[in-house]
Design a protein around this motif. Structure first.
Motif, PDB file in Angstrom:
ATOM      1  N   ASN A  88       0.847  -1.199   0.000  1.00 34.93           N
ATOM      2  CA  ASN A  88       0.000   0.000   0.000  1.00 34.93           C
ATOM      3  C   ASN A  88       0.880   1.246   0.000  1.00 34.93           C
ATOM      4  O   ASN A  88       1.916   1.282   0.651  1.00 34.93           O
ATOM      5  CB  ASN A  88      -0.911   0.020   1.230  1.00 34.93           C
ATOM      6  CG  ASN A  88      -1.892  -1.130   1.206  1.00 34.93           C
ATOM      7  OD1 ASN A  88      -2.572  -1.359   0.219  1.00 34.93           O
ATOM      8  ND2 ASN A  88      -1.958  -1.865   2.301  1.00 34.93           N
ATOM      9  N   ASN A  89       0.426   2.260  -0.709  1.00 33.77           N
ATOM     10  CA  ASN A  89       1.200   3.484  -0.826  1.00 33.77           C
ATOM     11  C   ASN A  89       0.465   4.629  -0.131  1.00 33.77           C
ATOM     12  O   ASN A  89      -0.066   5.519  -0.776  1.00 33.77           O
ATOM     13  CB  ASN A  89       1.441   3.802  -2.307  1.00 33.77           C
ATOM     14  CG  ASN A  89       2.479   4.874  -2.495  1.00 33.77           C
ATOM     15  OD1 ASN A  89       3.284   5.133  -1.609  1.00 33.77           O
ATOM     16  ND2 ASN A  89       2.445   5.530  -3.637  1.00 33.77           N
ATOM     17  N   PHE A  90       0.422   4.593   1.200  1.00 35.43           N
ATOM     18  CA  PHE A  90      -0.234   5.636   1.981  1.00 35.43           C
ATOM     19  C   PHE A  90       0.617   6.901   1.997  1.00 35.43           C
ATOM     20  O   PHE A  90       1.849   6.826   2.025  1.00 35.43           O
ATOM     21  CB  PHE A  90      -0.410   5.187   3.439  1.00 35.43           C
ATOM     22  CG  PHE A  90      -1.429   4.115   3.651  1.00 35.43           C
ATOM     23  CD1 PHE A  90      -2.780   4.443   3.718  1.00 35.43           C
ATOM     24  CD2 PHE A  90      -1.053   2.793   3.803  1.00 35.43           C
ATOM     25  CE1 PHE A  90      -3.731   3.461   3.944  1.00 35.43           C
ATOM     26  CE2 PHE A  90      -1.998   1.807   4.029  1.00 35.43           C
ATOM     27  CZ  PHE A  90      -3.340   2.137   4.097  1.00 35.43           C
ATOM     28  N   ASP A  91      -0.037   8.057   2.042  1.00 36.28           N
ATOM     29  CA  ASP A  91       0.665   9.299   2.339  1.00 36.28           C
ATOM     30  C   ASP A  91       0.949   9.304   3.835  1.00 36.28           C
ATOM     31  O   ASP A  91       0.069   8.981   4.634  1.00 36.28           O
ATOM     32  CB  ASP A  91      -0.194  10.524   1.989  1.00 36.28           C
ATOM     33  CG  ASP A  91      -0.344  10.733   0.490  1.00 36.28           C
ATOM     34  OD1 ASP A  91       0.420  10.123  -0.287  1.00 36.28           O
ATOM     35  OD2 ASP A  91      -1.235  11.512   0.095  1.00 36.28           O
ATOM     36  N   LEU A  92       2.178   9.684   4.195  1.00 37.37           N
ATOM     37  CA  LEU A  92       2.584   9.674   5.596  1.00 37.37           C
ATOM     38  C   LEU A  92       2.812  11.087   6.108  1.00 37.37           C
ATOM     39  O   LEU A  92       3.246  11.963   5.363  1.00 37.37           O
ATOM     40  CB  LEU A  92       3.870   8.864   5.772  1.00 37.37           C
ATOM     41  CG  LEU A  92       3.842   7.416   5.296  1.00 37.37           C
ATOM     42  CD1 LEU A  92       5.189   6.755   5.536  1.00 37.37           C
ATOM     43  CD2 LEU A  92       2.730   6.642   5.964  1.00 37.37           C
ATOM     44  N   GLY A  93       2.533  11.290   7.390  1.00 40.87           N
ATOM     45  CA  GLY A  93       2.807  12.557   8.039  1.00 40.87           C
ATOM     46  C   GLY A  93       4.271  12.662   8.400  1.00 40.87           C
ATOM     47  O   GLY A  93       5.022  11.685   8.321  1.00 40.87           O
ATOM     48  N   GLU A  94       4.696  13.834   8.829  1.00 35.18           N
ATOM     49  CA  GLU A  94       6.088  14.062   9.216  1.00 35.18           C
ATOM     50  C   GLU A  94       6.524  13.148  10.358  1.00 35.18           C
ATOM     51  O   GLU A  94       7.697  12.801  10.468  1.00 35.18           O
ATOM     52  CB  GLU A  94       6.288  15.510   9.636  1.00 35.18           C
ATOM     53  CG  GLU A  94       6.201  16.494   8.498  1.00 35.18           C
ATOM     54  CD  GLU A  94       6.384  17.934   8.957  1.00 35.18           C
ATOM     55  OE1 GLU A  94       6.915  18.148  10.064  1.00 35.18           O
ATOM     56  OE2 GLU A  94       5.991  18.826   8.205  1.00 35.18           O
ATOM     57  N   ASP A  95       5.585  12.756  11.195  1.00 35.07           N
ATOM     58  CA  ASP A  95       5.910  11.898  12.332  1.00 35.07           C
ATOM     59  C   ASP A  95       5.793  10.413  12.013  1.00 35.07           C
ATOM     60  O   ASP A  95       5.929   9.566  12.881  1.00 35.07           O
ATOM     61  CB  ASP A  95       5.028  12.245  13.527  1.00 35.07           C
ATOM     62  CG  ASP A  95       3.547  12.074  13.229  1.00 35.07           C
ATOM     63  OD1 ASP A  95       3.197  11.647  12.106  1.00 35.07           O
ATOM     64  OD2 ASP A  95       2.736  12.373  14.117  1.00 35.07           O
ATOM     65  N   GLY A  96       5.523  10.087  10.751  1.00 31.21           N
ATOM     66  CA  GLY A  96       5.463   8.686  10.325  1.00 31.21           C
ATOM     67  C   GLY A  96       4.098   8.048  10.379  1.00 31.21           C
ATOM     68  O   GLY A  96       3.938   6.896  10.010  1.00 31.21           O
ATOM     69  N   GLY A  97       3.073   8.773  10.821  1.00 34.37           N
ATOM     70  CA  GLY A  97       1.716   8.228  10.861  1.00 34.37           C
ATOM     71  C   GLY A  97       1.036   8.320   9.506  1.00 34.37           C
ATOM     72  O   GLY A  97       1.464   9.067   8.622  1.00 34.37           O
ATOM     73  N   LEU A  98      -0.024   7.538   9.340  1.00 35.65           N
ATOM     74  CA  LEU A  98      -0.820   7.616   8.112  1.00 35.65           C
ATOM     75  C   LEU A  98      -1.589   8.934   8.120  1.00 35.65           C
ATOM     76  O   LEU A  98      -2.344   9.206   9.054  1.00 35.65           O
ATOM     77  CB  LEU A  98      -1.824   6.459   8.039  1.00 35.65           C
ATOM     78  CG  LEU A  98      -1.261   5.034   8.124  1.00 35.65           C
ATOM     79  CD1 LEU A  98      -2.407   4.026   8.078  1.00 35.65           C
ATOM     80  CD2 LEU A  98      -0.269   4.776   7.017  1.00 35.65           C
TER      81      LEU A  98
END
Length: 116
Positions: free
Chosen positions: A18-28
């Motif tokens: 899966n190619n989720f966009d991630l936040g700066e802190d590594g969360g989805l």
């Protein structure tokens, strides 16, 4: 004395192809309806990163109370989407407050920390 540590999102089990966009802190990354970047996939709690413009009195802290609130809100958003409705973000995301700690009442209202 009360101490706390940060929570690091454990997203590895969800990345399998899966190619989720991630936040700066590594969360989805999730929007204001808890949608991830993949169609019909929602996330809530410690695994996600709130990517909307937050209220000035709210910040994501990855505490169990926020995880529960996000889960309830994500469920409401999924139900509304199934019925073709859109709902507004509820009051849980207007003011940060947390109460817990071994039957001692500790209330942390608003942005109380010094790191941000």
């Amino acid at each position: 004395m009360v101490g706390a540590t940060e929570v690091t999102p454990n997203i590895e089990p969800f990345l399998c192809g899966n190619n989720f966009d991630l936040g700066e802190d590594g969360g989805l990354k999730v929007d204001d309806h808890m949608h991830t970047s993949l169609s019909d996939i929602y996330a809530a709690g410690d695994i996600c990163t709130a990517s909307w413009q937050p209220s000035p009195m709210w910040q994501q802290m990855r505490l169990w109370t926020q995880a529960r609130q996000m889960g309830w809100y994500a469920a409401k958003c999924m139900a509304a989407a199934t019925l073709g409705y859109s709902i507004d973000m509820d009051f849980s995301f207007e003011l940060f407050a947390h109460v817990t700690f071994f039957n001692y009442k500790v209330v942390l209202p608003g942005k109380y920390h010094t790191w941000g």
